[in-house]
Structure formats: structure tokens, C-alpha cells
Design a protein around this motif. Structure first.
Motif, PDB file in Angstrom:
ATOM      1  N   ILE A 168      33.032  38.184  43.107  1.00 25.68           N
ATOM      2  CA  ILE A 168      32.610  37.870  41.732  1.00 25.68           C
ATOM      3  C   ILE A 168      32.831  39.067  40.806  1.00 25.68           C
ATOM      4  O   ILE A 168      33.550  38.986  39.811  1.00 25.68           O
ATOM      5  CB  ILE A 168      31.118  37.451  41.678  1.00 25.68           C
ATOM      6  N   TYR A 169      32.218  40.188  41.163  1.00 19.63           N
ATOM      7  CA  TYR A 169      32.244  41.338  40.248  1.00 19.63           C
ATOM      8  C   TYR A 169      33.651  41.903  40.073  1.00 19.63           C
ATOM      9  O   TYR A 169      34.139  42.071  38.949  1.00 19.63           O
ATOM     10  CB  TYR A 169      31.305  42.436  40.761  1.00 19.63           C
ATOM     11  N   LYS A 170      34.307  42.206  41.166  1.00 20.31           N
ATOM     12  CA  LYS A 170      35.565  42.960  41.084  1.00 20.31           C
ATOM     13  C   LYS A 170      36.672  42.204  40.337  1.00 20.31           C
ATOM     14  O   LYS A 170      37.345  42.805  39.477  1.00 20.31           O
ATOM     15  CB  LYS A 170      36.027  43.363  42.480  1.00 20.31           C
ATOM     16  N   PRO A 171      36.899  40.912  40.611  1.00 22.67           N
ATOM     17  CA  PRO A 171      37.956  40.223  39.856  1.00 22.67           C
ATOM     18  C   PRO A 171      37.679  40.172  38.354  1.00 22.67           C
ATOM     19  O   PRO A 171      38.603  40.300  37.540  1.00 22.67           O
ATOM     20  CB  PRO A 171      37.955  38.809  40.465  1.00 22.67           C
ATOM     21  N   ARG A 172      36.418  39.998  37.975  1.00 20.83           N
ATOM     22  CA  ARG A 172      36.089  39.935  36.548  1.00 20.83           C
ATOM     23  C   ARG A 172      36.253  41.315  35.900  1.00 20.83           C
ATOM     24  O   ARG A 172      36.701  41.430  34.765  1.00 20.83           O
ATOM     25  CB  ARG A 172      34.667  39.410  36.340  1.00 20.83           C
ATOM     26  N   ALA A 173      35.882  42.363  36.646  1.00 23.86           N
ATOM     27  CA  ALA A 173      36.080  43.717  36.135  1.00 23.86           C
ATOM     28  C   ALA A 173      37.564  44.025  35.990  1.00 23.86           C
ATOM     29  O   ALA A 173      37.991  44.658  35.013  1.00 23.86           O
ATOM     30  CB  ALA A 173      35.419  44.726  37.074  1.00 23.86           C
ATOM     31  N   GLN A 174      38.364  43.551  36.944  1.00 26.59           N
ATOM     32  CA  GLN A 174      39.798  43.782  36.895  1.00 26.59           C
ATOM     33  C   GLN A 174      40.421  43.128  35.665  1.00 26.59           C
ATOM     34  O   GLN A 174      41.330  43.688  35.043  1.00 26.59           O
ATOM     35  CB  GLN A 174      40.446  43.224  38.176  1.00 26.59           C
ATOM     36  N   ALA A 175      39.917  41.966  35.291  1.00 22.89           N
ATOM     37  CA  ALA A 175      40.442  41.269  34.105  1.00 22.89           C
ATOM     38  C   ALA A 175      40.188  42.094  32.836  1.00 22.89           C
ATOM     39  O   ALA A 175      41.044  42.174  31.944  1.00 22.89           O
ATOM     40  CB  ALA A 175      39.794  39.893  33.982  1.00 22.89           C
ATOM     41  N   ILE A 176      39.019  42.728  32.755  1.00 20.22           N
ATOM     42  CA  ILE A 176      38.727  43.584  31.594  1.00 20.22           C
ATOM     43  C   ILE A 176      39.637  44.811  31.618  1.00 20.22           C
ATOM     44  O   ILE A 176      40.129  45.263  30.579  1.00 20.22           O
ATOM     45  CB  ILE A 176      37.253  44.022  31.588  1.00 20.22           C
TER      46      ILE A 176
END
Length: 803
Positions: free
Chosen positions: A788-796
Motif C-alpha cells: 500500500i504505502y510504497k507504490p503510492r509513495a513511488q507515484a508521488i
């Protein structure tokens, strides 16, 4: 609650309930919170001439936290007591049925996605099963007293199964070393039975020696008995420590356990993580996101280092050249606006071995990473920052730290990543959980995502708070609120982020990991205005001029028509939650306040173009509009200045010299360090009733509560105070002295750090001896991080690369 609902339905008040539901139906809101519900009910009672507090229906409404309208049904969320929730559906024909957490979360989703309903199931997060095999507190009033409960639990285990737990205690004592030097017990003691025998023998030996005889003079004899350094620096201290252990072995109780574990020399190296940067000792307090946290962590670092040194000396480790070390871990900012935030290492003033270690972000895009980044945008950099920081910390400490303390959500996530890799005790300090600051922030996260990235913030909170070995909060209500309001941590118990996930059970509020340990005040910078011998006259005159008469349009807006009026003073950053514009509007709407006071604000920047923060820019514009709308020229001074702690301390004292008052008008305040600073300076203080100030201030004794959303009532309370002062010239002094007494009795850094280190030792002992397997919990948390966290952070991060 079921009994109370049926009591209403079986009474004459059933028709009142039907009428009240009709009133609710007429509301435009589909989702009503407690205040909305109470307002509707109050209007209903006035309209129908009903007595509110004494009816069964009134009691039912009092316990109602939320009401959701869903087509023909109403969903009532009740909070019958702190840290508990019950949910019922009330149909049109007034039949009642209990509904599950899953159904409640689905209902909330439908409220948001009524035109685009979610198809299929959503990810459910449930941390409940991981707490099934750990001790839990039963009584809500004991929440936040985790270590007291844990001590009782551990001592009862020692009593019930002495052989197993004494073996655990024996093995724990054998663990401790400092730079390869064995502490406490050596190989001359091989079993727990032998330990018990040798303790009694050693007590007899040291009892025959002069109480003040230094440890080094009888060290060799103790080593022959099996005891290494760490028991004390004198014969009397060694005897005390051994007697406590002897009592613990023979008849364990919670106080003895805590007294003994708190003496064990096991913490020498501490990391305090304040990740998002703009962390320094001069010129950094004016930037949004930092102020209070920087003050808190710096003061904590200083007193922790001092306490570690004192503990090492008392333990008799002076001759081992023990050098306790505290490192504040933050990010290095190359473009540091003239501050030292671009220096890798900076010594903390007034310490021997406390340092600020700044680690740069990897340069994914120098336009971003060389500058300050808002806490709402910082998420993509935390994992690589933690990896790079690990190497730096291992080099600086020449080994692993003994304790990692996270601060704020980003710092807590970094603390988790570091503690997981280094296998070190992790402590969390939230400072503020954004979820409770922004209304419906989880429900409407998608609409707010571009600005706040709450999906990452709330996920990081869930990860860090469940991973932590122990959590420190400044107040009880930070955890579980009050009978009338939900606590910050409690708000994570059950919530939905539509289209992302459902949190069925986000945190165990009854876990002994929660402990209330309020911060203190830096007593070197903040002290009573009456201590004239400690004040510097030239500083006082300079501050006096700055506050009331200095003409400097680059840093000060407004010239006072009558500088001799009492000052109505506030100091905070300019953002929506701190609500400085709300105080200005309160002042503008009250001619009586303007008659008695000048309004003096120290808040952020003066010009929109000088600010890099969207919320601050909005508040700057709003403040100028209020000044114009209410014609406040000549009655207000707005200072956009950066102050050192010494200067801000003198500001409070100069305001007190003029018998002014301090107002903290935040819409919500997790704790409120400025309140402590004002009170210890001797300023009568008016502070928000929403949050931590409820536990700091005793209303109308050493300060006053205000509702910052009710401007007229706030003005009336301040006016009532000043009129009392005019009638009784000593009244101001009475409240001032009570405020000073309150801080010195409860809110000092010495109290804080002694408790924090005691907690760290006891939770270290618990983790070593408990049979709970944290690995399954940590694996679950890692899954949440990586999926959850890492893919969304990667998008930013991808977006940041192109800015």
C-alpha cells in the motif's frame, strides 16, 4: 446501549423519538457528528418544550457520537463509554438491529460513493488478532498507564512461575555490556539459584563497608562473587540495588520490579528521529511544520543526555569511560535559507555528547531534494532516507543504538524502518495525528489527496503505531479522548478510506504500550517574569521596543495608537488549525476587547510571496482581510520575526510585565508547549478546550478554557477576566502564580526523561522475556508497507522528478 434504546421505544418517549427523527431527516447533512446532533436535539426540545437532560431520549442522544442517514434508515453510532463503540440501525417503523463493523464501513463508503459505488470487496486491515496473546488493560481509566500494568503483569508472572521468570531475569542480567565490557554479572554466577545465593552474600559484604566508600575500592571483591560494574557508585548504592534485586527474587511486586529494572545500565545510545527537517538551533522556528516539534526534541535531547550521564555515574561506570550519546536524526537541506540545516553534524548547545545528524535525501530531482519539502509531500523519500541513515548512525555510534524514538508520522515511520533493520526498541511520539485535525479526512481522502496525501499519512500511522514497542502521548485524551470526544489514537480504531481499504481494527487502545508522559519546559529559556535577577535588562528593553514601538516594516505590521493598553498576546505558526486569524476576528468583532487590549501576534511571514506553504499563504491573506474589515489599524501588531528560545522566553515575560494575557486559539491542540511556556512565565492563559490543554489547565484556577469556534463567548471570558482584574488588582497575580506552580509541579523535562528511560528499560525487559511472537505482526506490517504505502509513495516521487 441496546437496553437504553428499547427503554425509549417502550416508553412514552417513542413518539418524541419519531419526531426527532423527522427533524434529522429535514437536515441537509447525511452525516451528523456529535455537535450537529446535540444542536438539532436542543432545537427540537425548545420547539416542543421538552426537558433535555432528564429524559431517556436525552440520555440516548448524549451517548450518540454520529448519525448516518441512509435512504429509509438511520445508523446510530453510540459511544457508551471511553474507547468503546456500538452501532445500530433504526428503520422507518422504529425497529432496531445491531450492525457489524463491516456493515458500518460499507455504509460510510456508500455515503461518499453514492453515484459510483464500489464493486467487489475492499482490502480489510485488522490488527486485532496480533494482540490476542498479549496482556491488555481492562479499565479505560488505566489506558495510558501501560508500564504500571505491565509491571503488575510481570511481577505476577514472577510470583506464579518463579523458576521460569527468574531464569529470564538471570539471562537478562547477563546480556548487558558496554563496548565489550561485561556489566552486572559474570561467569562466576552460572544459575539463577546461584544468583540468589550470591546476592545475599554480596549484601552482607557491602553492608560492612562505609556507605560512601567508592565502588572502585571494593570492585575486585565483588567481581570474585560474580558481580561486575553497574550496581552502584558507592557501597550504599550497591547495597540498595542488590537489596531491591533480593526482594524481587523473594517476593516480587510491581514497584520493586520497576525500581530494579530502572536501575539497570542498558541504555547509552539514543536516536531521536525528526525526519522532515528544517531542524536546527537558530532561525528555524518560523517555518510551518516545525516549531513545537523542534523545541520539544531539542529540549528532550539535552535532558536525556544529562540523565544518561547521571545514571552512568550512579551505576558506578565512571571509570569505564562511558560516554552516553544522543543523536537527533533529521534531513540535510542544501538550500537552507541561511540556517545551519545544510551542515551534516551540529553539536547541541549546552551538551557534551548530543548531536544533530543531518542526512541528505537522494537527489531524485535536485529542484525538490535540495530544498525544504512540506510534511505533506515528504513520503516518497522516507525509505531511502532510513537506509542511508542506518549507515550514518552505525558509524557515529560505532555500533547500534539502544533506543530509537520517532517524532511525528514521518519520523515514526523512519523509526520503524530503522528499528526493524537494527532490531532495536522503538518508541513513538505522535505530536499530532493529522487524521483528527481535518474533518472527514479519511472519508474524503480522495478529494484531498493532491494537497495532503492522507492515504500515505494514515497508512504510515497504522504501520508505526502498531510496530512500536511503546508509545508516548502527552495527554490521556490524545489516546482515547473524553466522554464527549474521540481520542486521536482512538480515531484509528475503525475507519474507512473508500476505494483504498477498510480498517476493522487499527489499534488496540487497551494495549500496555500506551503511556502518558507529558513534555516539560526549557527552564533556562522560560521562567517567571518575577525572577528579575535572571533577566538581562538590555534584552528586556530590546524586546519591549520590538513588541510595542519599533518601526520595521520588513518584519512588523501595525503601529499601536496606545501602546500602554494591556497586550492580548498569541504566538504560533500561521495555519488553519492554529487559528490565529480566528483570534484576530474575535478581537475585531469585540469593541470591549479593543477598549481594554492591544492584539499582538507573532505569527509566520508577513507577505504571501515570502511563504512556501499554501496554507500559510491563505492565512496571511485572511489576516490582512480581517484587519481591513474590522478597521484594526492602530490596535494590532503582527510580527513576522524569527526568535531564539531565549528571545521568545523574554517575549512572554515582557507581556507579563504589562499584565497581559496569552491566548492559544487553536481549533485543536494535541498538547500545547506554548501554553506551558506562557504559564511558567506567569501569564494568565486562555487556551482551546479541544485537545491537550484540558489536562494542562485547571479551569478558572490556573488558566481558562475557550471554545475558539465561539468568538463571542471567547471574547466574553477574556473581558470577564480583565474586569475582575480591575475590581481586584491582585486577581491577575493570583492566576499568574497558580499558572507558575502548575508547571513546576507537573511539567518539567527532568520528570519526562526519567520516566522515558524507565519505560525504555522496562519494555526492553518485557520484549526479552515475553513469549509473544512479534514477527508475525511485523510481517503483516511490512506487507502493508510494501503493498500500500510504497507504490503510492513511488507515484508521488515520479511526479516530483518532473517538477
Amino acid at each position: 446501549m441496546s437496553e437504553l434504546i428499547h427503554a425509549v421505544l417502550n416508553s412514552e418517549e417513542k413518539s418524541d423519538l419519531r419526531s426527532f427523527i423527522s427533524e434529522l431527516r429535514s437536515q441537509e447533512k447525511g452525516y451528523l457528528l456529535r455537535n450537529d446532533i446535540l444542536n438539532v436535539y436542543s432545537e427540537f426540545c425548545s420547539k416542543h418544550q421538552k426537558e433535555q437532560p432528564f429524559s431517556l431520549l436525552g440520555k440516548l442522544i448524549y451517548y450518540t457520537q454520529e448519525i448516518i442517514q441512509d435512504s429509509t434508515n438511520l445508523c446510530f453510532i453510540f459511544r457508551p463509554k471511553i474507547a468503546s463503540q456500538e452501532v445500530y440501525r433504526l428503520t422507518e417503523d422504529l425497529s432496531v438491529e445491531s450492525i457489524s463493523v463491516d456493515e458500518l464501513l460499507d455504509l460510510r463508503d456508500r455515503l461518499v460513493n453514492r453515484f459510483h459505488p464500489q464493486e467487489g470487496d475492499l482490502l480489510e486491515l485488522d490488527f486485532g488478532p496480533f494482540y490476542d496473546y498479549t496482556p491488555t488493560i481492562r479499565d479505560p481509566k488505566n489506558i495510558g498507564k501501560g508500564v504500571q500494568y505491565l509491571n503488575r503483569y510481570l511481577s505476577s508472572k514472577l510470583f506464579q512461575d518463579p523458576k521460569e521468570w527468574l531464569e529470564g531475569l538471570f539471562n537478562f542480567l547477563r546480556l548487558h555490556q558496554y563496548n565489550g565490557i561485561q556489566l552486572l554479572i559474570n561467569n562466576n554466577i552460572q544459575t539463577q539459584q546461584q544468583l540468589s545465593e550470591q546476592v545475599k552474600k554480596a549484601i552482607g559484604f557491602v553492608s560492612d563497608r562505609p556507605s560512601d566508600e567508592p565502588y572502585e575500592e571494593f570492585r575486585f571483591q565483588l567481581q570474585m562473587m560474580g558481580f561486575e560494574p553497574g550496581w552502584g557508585n558507592t557501597a550504599s548504592r550497591v547495597r540498595e540495588s542488590l537489596e531491591i534485586l533480593d526482594e524481587l527474587i523473594d517476593s516480587p511486586d510491581p514497584q520493586t520490579l520497576e525500581a530494579f529494572i530502572s536501575r539497570i545500565p542498558m541504555i547509552f545510545k539514543i536516536v531521536l528521529v525528526s525526519a522532515h527537517g528544517w531542524f536546527g538551533q537558530e532561525g528555524v522556528l518560523g517555518r510551518p511544520d516545525t516549531g513545537g516539534q523542534v523545541v520539544y526534541v531539542l529540549d528532550q535531547a539535552k535532558t536525556l543526555e544529562q540523565q544518561l550521564q547521571e545514571d552512568a555515574i550512579l551505576a558506578g561506570l565512571e571509570k569505564l569511560n562511558v560516554e552516553p550519546k544522543v543523536i537527533i536524526l533529521s534531513r540535510l537541506i542544501p538550500n537552507s535559507d541561511g540556517t545551519l540545516c545544510n551542515q551534516r553534524l551540529e553539536k547541541v548547545h549546552g551538551t557534551e555528547n548530543a548531536w544533530i545528524l543531518r542526512v541528505p535525501l537522494r537527489e531524485f530531482n535536485p529542484n525538490m531534494t535540495q530544498n525544504w519539502i512540506s510534511r505533506f509531500e515528504f513520503w516518497p523519500y522516507l525509505e531511502t532516507f532510513a537506509i542511508d541513515s542506518e549507515k550514518e548512525l552505525l558509524a557515529e555510534f560505532q555500533g547500534k543504538p539502544d533506543l530509537i524514538v520517532g517524532n511525528y508520522t514521518d519520523g515514526n515511520l523512519v523509526a520503524f524502518l530503522l528499528a526493524r533493520r537494527l532490531k532495536v526498541t522503538q518508541c513513538n511520539i505522535a505530536h499530532a495525528l493529522e487524521k483528527s485535525k481535518y474533518l472527514f479526512s479519511n472519508l474524503y481522502w480522495n478529494d484531498l489527496e493532491d494537497k495532503y496525501h492522507f492515504s500515505l499519512q494514515f497508512t504510515a500511522d497504522l504501520i508505526a503505531m502498531n510496530a512500536a514497542n511503546f508509545i508516548i502521548s502527552s495527554t490521556y485524551q490524545e489516546i482515547v479522548g473524553t466522554p464527549d470526544s474521540v481520542g486521536q489514537y482512538e480515531s484509528y480504531k475503525c475507519f474507512t478510506m473508500p476505494d483504498l481499504y477498510h480498517v476493522v481494527n487499527g489499534i488496540e487502545l487497551f494495549s500496555p504500550k500506551f503511556n502518558v508522559v507529558p513534555p516539560g519546559v526549557n527552564e533556562n529559556a522560560y521562567f517567571p517574569y518575577t525572577r528579575h535577577e535572571d533577566r538581562v535588562e538590555s534584552d528586556r528593553l530590546r524586546i519591549e521596543e520590538m513588541l510595542f514601538t519599533l518601526d520595521d516594516s520588513s518584519q512588523i505590521f501595525g503601529k499601536l495608537d496606545d501602546p500602554n493598553k494591556r497586550p492580548l498576546f498569541s504566538m504560533a505558526r500561521l495555519d488553519r488549525i492554529k487559528n490565529m486569524t480566528g483570534l484576530a476576528e474575535c478581537f475585531g468583532k469585540s469593541p470591549e476587547l479593543q477598549e481594554h487590549f492591544n492584539l499582538i501576534l507573532i505569527a509566520g511571514k508577513l507577505r504571501v510571496e515570502e511563504s512556501g506553504d499554501n496554507e500559510e499563504r491563505d492565512e496571511i491573506i485572511k489576516l490582512y482581510n480581517i484587519i481591513e474589515q474590522y478597521n484594526l489599524q492602530g490596535k494590532i501588531r503582527w510580527l513576522g520575526v524569527r526568535l531564539s528560545k531565549g528571545q521568545s522566553g523574554e517575549v512572554y515575560r515582557v507581556i507579563a510585565d504589562h499584565q497581559g494575557v496569552f491566548v492559544q486559539p487553536a481549533l485543536f491542540e494535541a498538547f500545547g508547549l506554548t501554553i506551558l511556556e506562557a504559564m511558567i512565565s506567569g501569564l494568565p492563559t486562555f487556551a482551546t478546550q479541544f485537545g491537550g490543554p484540558l489536562e494542562i489547565i485547571q479551569n478558572k484556577v490556573n488558566g481558562f478554557y475557550i471554545n475558539p469556534t465561539n468568538l463571542e463567548e471567547t471574547a466574553d471570558k477574556i473581558i470577564e477576566f480583565v474586569l475582575k482584574c480591575e475590581q481586584n488588582p491582585n486577581y491577575w497575580n493570583e492566576v499568574s502564580q497558580q499558572a507558575i506552580n502548575r508547571v513546576y509541579s507537573t511539567y518539567t523535562w527532568k520528570i519526562h526523561t526519567t520516566k522515558l528511560l524507565s519505560l525504555a528499560r522496562i519494555y526492553g525487559f518485557w520484549n526479552f522475556n515475553s513469549k509473544e511472537n512479534r514477527e508475525d505482526l511485523l510481517r503483516y506490517i511490512e506487507t502493508l508497507f510494501y503493498l500500500i504505502y510504497k507504490p503510492r509513495a513511488q507515484a508521488i516521487l515520479e511526479e516530483h522528478k518532473h517538477r
